[in-house]
Enzyme design. Structure first.
Site, PDB file in Angstrom:
ATOM      1  N   ASP A  92      -1.829  45.134 -21.091  1.00  0.00           N
ATOM      2  CA  ASP A  92      -1.885  44.771 -22.511  1.00  0.00           C
ATOM      3  C   ASP A  92      -3.204  45.282 -23.080  1.00  0.00           C
ATOM      4  OD1 ASP A  92      -1.260  42.603 -20.503  1.00  0.00           O
ATOM      5  OD2 ASP A  92      -0.033  41.887 -22.161  1.00  0.00           O
ATOM      6  N   ASP A 151       8.058  39.693 -25.112  1.00  0.00           N
ATOM      7  CA  ASP A 151       6.698  39.486 -24.620  1.00  0.00           C
ATOM      8  C   ASP A 151       6.069  38.317 -25.362  1.00  0.00           C
ATOM      9  OD1 ASP A 151       3.756  41.704 -24.500  1.00  0.00           O
ATOM     10  OD2 ASP A 151       3.970  39.554 -24.137  1.00  0.00           O
TER      11      ASP A 151
HETATM   12  C1  DX5 Z   1       0.222  39.018 -26.312  1.00  0.00           C
HETATM   13  C2  DX5 Z   1       0.077  39.257 -24.847  1.00  0.00           C
HETATM   14  C3  DX5 Z   1       0.862  38.184 -24.102  1.00  0.00           C
HETATM   15  C4  DX5 Z   1       0.972  38.385 -22.635  1.00  0.00           C
HETATM   16  C5  DX5 Z   1       2.007  37.423 -22.078  1.00  0.00           C
HETATM   17  O1  DX5 Z   1      -0.421  39.980 -27.025  1.00  0.00           O
HETATM   18  O2  DX5 Z   1       0.541  40.562 -24.520  1.00  0.00           O
HETATM   19  O3  DX5 Z   1       2.153  38.129 -24.668  1.00  0.00           O
HETATM   20  O4  DX5 Z   1       1.244  39.654 -22.322  1.00  0.00           O
HETATM   21  O5  DX5 Z   1       1.431  36.188 -22.171  1.00  0.00           O
HETATM   22  P1  DX5 Z   1       2.124  34.838 -21.693  1.00  0.00           P
HETATM   23  O6  DX5 Z   1       3.232  35.181 -20.739  1.00  0.00           O
HETATM   24  O7  DX5 Z   1       1.007  34.088 -21.019  1.00  0.00           O
HETATM   25  O8  DX5 Z   1       2.629  34.195 -22.938  1.00  0.00           O
END
Ligand code: DX5
Length: 224
Positions: free
Chosen positions: A36, A176
């Protein structure tokens, strides 16, 4: 019904133990990983960039995604391709010339994905959907892990599934944000098949392998 693909987000990983955590997630059935990338401008957070993609390329042979939560992503497409990303995801909201960005990614020999923030409607992809290898429906506002799944995005996932079934069935639907053992089933039923998960994998009490496995099981219809 196809098996849910779990894509651990390394935003939630322990960077000091990254190799070990990646291997554990792979043991649990992780199909791919996502880096990310955040620039502190497109999203109100800074995460990591090219060196971590290079490191992840050495840590796994599975498909590696670079999710570019950055302004003017065209500046870095070649660099992320060279760093080892197999699939590069740009945000529709950040790519002024989206068709040019998608064509550039494909000319670099990589798969091309487009991410939509929760409030961005599916129809912004009407003209370009056949050019895409993946669409990413954000189920939280991008920038942070550990957020709550935004309920209205289920409707959007269904709309995206309908668009792709009509126009481009081989394109993947990824989601996501806020995906965990409680939310993944409804998202799977709505049509998502690839799930970016951070907290519910790397923060799972039983460890990343058990976290991935429990998500795969939770996504399937009762009785498998
Ligand atoms: C948002 C991030 C999150 C991450 C996933 O910008 O990219 O979405 O990847 O986070 P969790 O699974 O902890 O919600």
């Amino acid at each position: 019904m196809s098996t849910a693909q779990i894509c651990p987000s390394i935003l939630a990983a322990d960077i000091l133990k990254l190799q070990e955590q990646v291997q554990a997630a792979e043991r649990g059935g992780a199909a791919r990983f996502q880096v990310d990338v955040m620039d502190g401008v497109f999203v109100p957070n800074i995460s990591f960039g090219l060196p971590l993609v290079t490191a992840m390329r050495r840590a796994t042979t599975t498909l590696l995604e670079a999710h570019l939560m950055i302004v003017q992503p065209d500046r870095y497409l070649e660099a992320f391709a060279q760093a080892g990303a197999d699939l590069i995801i740009v945000h529709q909201e950040a790519a002024v010339h989206l068709d040019r960005s998608i064509q550039h990614i494909k000319q670099l020999g990589k798969k091309a994905g487009v991410a939509l923030c929760p409030a961005t409607p599916v129809h912004v992809l009407d003209e370009i959907v056949e050019e895409l290898d993946l669409v990413l429906v954000m189920t939280v506002n991008p920038g942070f892990g550990g957020q709550k799944f935004i309920g209205y995005t289920l409707r959007k996932i269904r709309q995206m599934r309908e668009l792709l079934e009509a126009r481009h069935p081989q394109c993947e639907i990824e989601i996501d944000g806020g995906v965990d053992q409680q939310t993944i089933r409804a998202a799977y039923e709505a049509g998502a098949r690839v799930f970016v998960v951070g907290t519910a994998v790397f923060g799972y009490a039983g460890g990343p392998a058990a976290g991935v496995q429990s998500l795969i099981e939770a996504a399937q219809p009762p009785g498998g």
